[in-house]
Design an enzyme around this catalytic site. Structure first.
Site, PDB file in Angstrom:
ATOM      1  N   CYS A   1       0.362   3.305   3.225  1.00  9.88           N
ATOM      2  CA  CYS A   1       1.046   2.676   4.367  1.00  9.88           C
ATOM      3  C   CYS A   1       2.532   3.029   4.338  1.00  9.88           C
ATOM      4  CB  CYS A   1       0.852   1.158   4.363  1.00  9.88           C
ATOM      5  SG  CYS A   1      -0.774   0.604   4.927  1.00  9.88           S
TER       6      CYS A   1
ATOM      7  N   HIS B   1      -8.979   7.227   2.909  1.00 12.17           N
ATOM      8  CA  HIS B   1      -8.467   8.586   3.029  1.00 12.17           C
ATOM      9  C   HIS B   1      -9.573   9.595   2.782  1.00 12.17           C
ATOM     10  CE1 HIS B   1      -7.840   7.321  -1.165  1.00 12.17           C
ATOM     11  NE2 HIS B   1      -7.901   8.588  -1.528  1.00 12.17           N
TER      12      HIS B   1
ATOM     13  N   CYS C   1       0.820  -1.209   0.000  1.00 12.13           N
ATOM     14  CA  CYS C   1       0.000   0.000   0.000  1.00 12.13           C
ATOM     15  C   CYS C   1       0.861   1.269   0.000  1.00 12.13           C
ATOM     16  CB  CYS C   1      -0.914  -0.015   1.222  1.00 12.13           C
ATOM     17  SG  CYS C   1      -1.876   1.491   1.446  1.00 12.13           S
TER      18      CYS C   1
ATOM     19  N   ASP D   1      -1.605  16.323  -1.082  1.00 12.33           N
ATOM     20  CA  ASP D   1      -1.917  15.502  -2.250  1.00 12.33           C
ATOM     21  C   ASP D   1      -0.982  15.919  -3.388  1.00 12.33           C
ATOM     22  OD1 ASP D   1      -3.192  14.479  -4.680  1.00 12.33           O
ATOM     23  OD2 ASP D   1      -4.945  14.128  -3.431  1.00 12.33           O
TER      24      ASP D   1
ATOM     25  N   HIS E   1      -3.903   0.353   8.349  1.00 10.85           N
ATOM     26  CA  HIS E   1      -4.454   0.122   7.018  1.00 10.85           C
ATOM     27  C   HIS E   1      -5.927  -0.268   7.105  1.00 10.85           C
ATOM     28  CE1 HIS E   1      -4.428  -0.781   2.765  1.00 10.85           C
ATOM     29  NE2 HIS E   1      -5.117  -1.870   3.054  1.00 10.85           N
TER      30      HIS E   1
ATOM     31  N   HIS F   1      -6.505   2.576   0.470  1.00  2.00           N
ATOM     32  CA  HIS F   1      -6.256   2.821   1.893  1.00  2.00           C
ATOM     33  C   HIS F   1      -7.183   3.983   2.199  1.00  2.00           C
ATOM     34  CE1 HIS F   1      -3.248   3.221   5.395  1.00  2.00           C
ATOM     35  NE2 HIS F   1      -4.128   4.207   5.586  1.00  2.00           N
TER      36      HIS F   1
END
EC number: 3.-.-.-
Length: 149
Positions: free
Chosen positions: A14, A106, A11, A37, A53, A104
């Protein structure tokens, strides 16, 4: 968060949480990490992720979801105050059909700037139009009953 935090070695987020992939961190606490971002919709667009996660909204623990929401709220206030944003969009995408690209959980915290296309490139993904009352009612009743498709 006491004990070991669950991570997925494949990931991207992660790896960012673990610090093995660089990021511009904005905030972190016991349960969450927030970073800019790299494909921003506006100046100051950031992501809030849980340290543990979780694939998406249906997978995250209530405790981590609450922590992410509180962090997003705190950072939205900061975007308004520090960046001079006129508003903030909070966005979560669950599933590929909903534009999720990193699996994941967000939250996108996207500051908005009125009449400033240089700083704000986000546009509405749909044109709000009145829905069919019968379909709205039918979907609402199914959700109230907890019925499947």
């Amino acid at each position: 968060m006491p004990g070991e935090i669950h991570r997925d070695d494949s990931c991207l987020f992660c790896a960012i949480v673990a610090g093995t992939i660089p990021s511009t961190r904005v905030d972190e606490d016991e349960r969450t990490v927030s970073f800019m971002d790299i494909n921003p919709a506006s100046d100051g667009h950031l992501l809030v992720v849980p340290r543990a996660h979780a694939v998406d909204l249906t997978d995250i623990t209530p405790e981590d979801l609450g922590a992410c929401a509180l962090t997003a709220q705190r950072l939205a206030k900061r975007q308004l105050e520090v960046l001079g944003a006129d508003g903030v969009n909070l966005l979560n995408c669950t599933g590929e059909a909903a534009w999720q690209s990193v699996f994941h959980f967000h939250l996108h915290v996207v500051p908005r700037y009125v009449d400033d296309p240089e700083r704000d490139r986000l546009t509405l993904p749909w044109t709000p139009t009145a829905g069919d009352p019968d379909r709205i009612g039918a979907a609402g009743r199914r959700l109230q009953d907890g019925a499947g498709r």
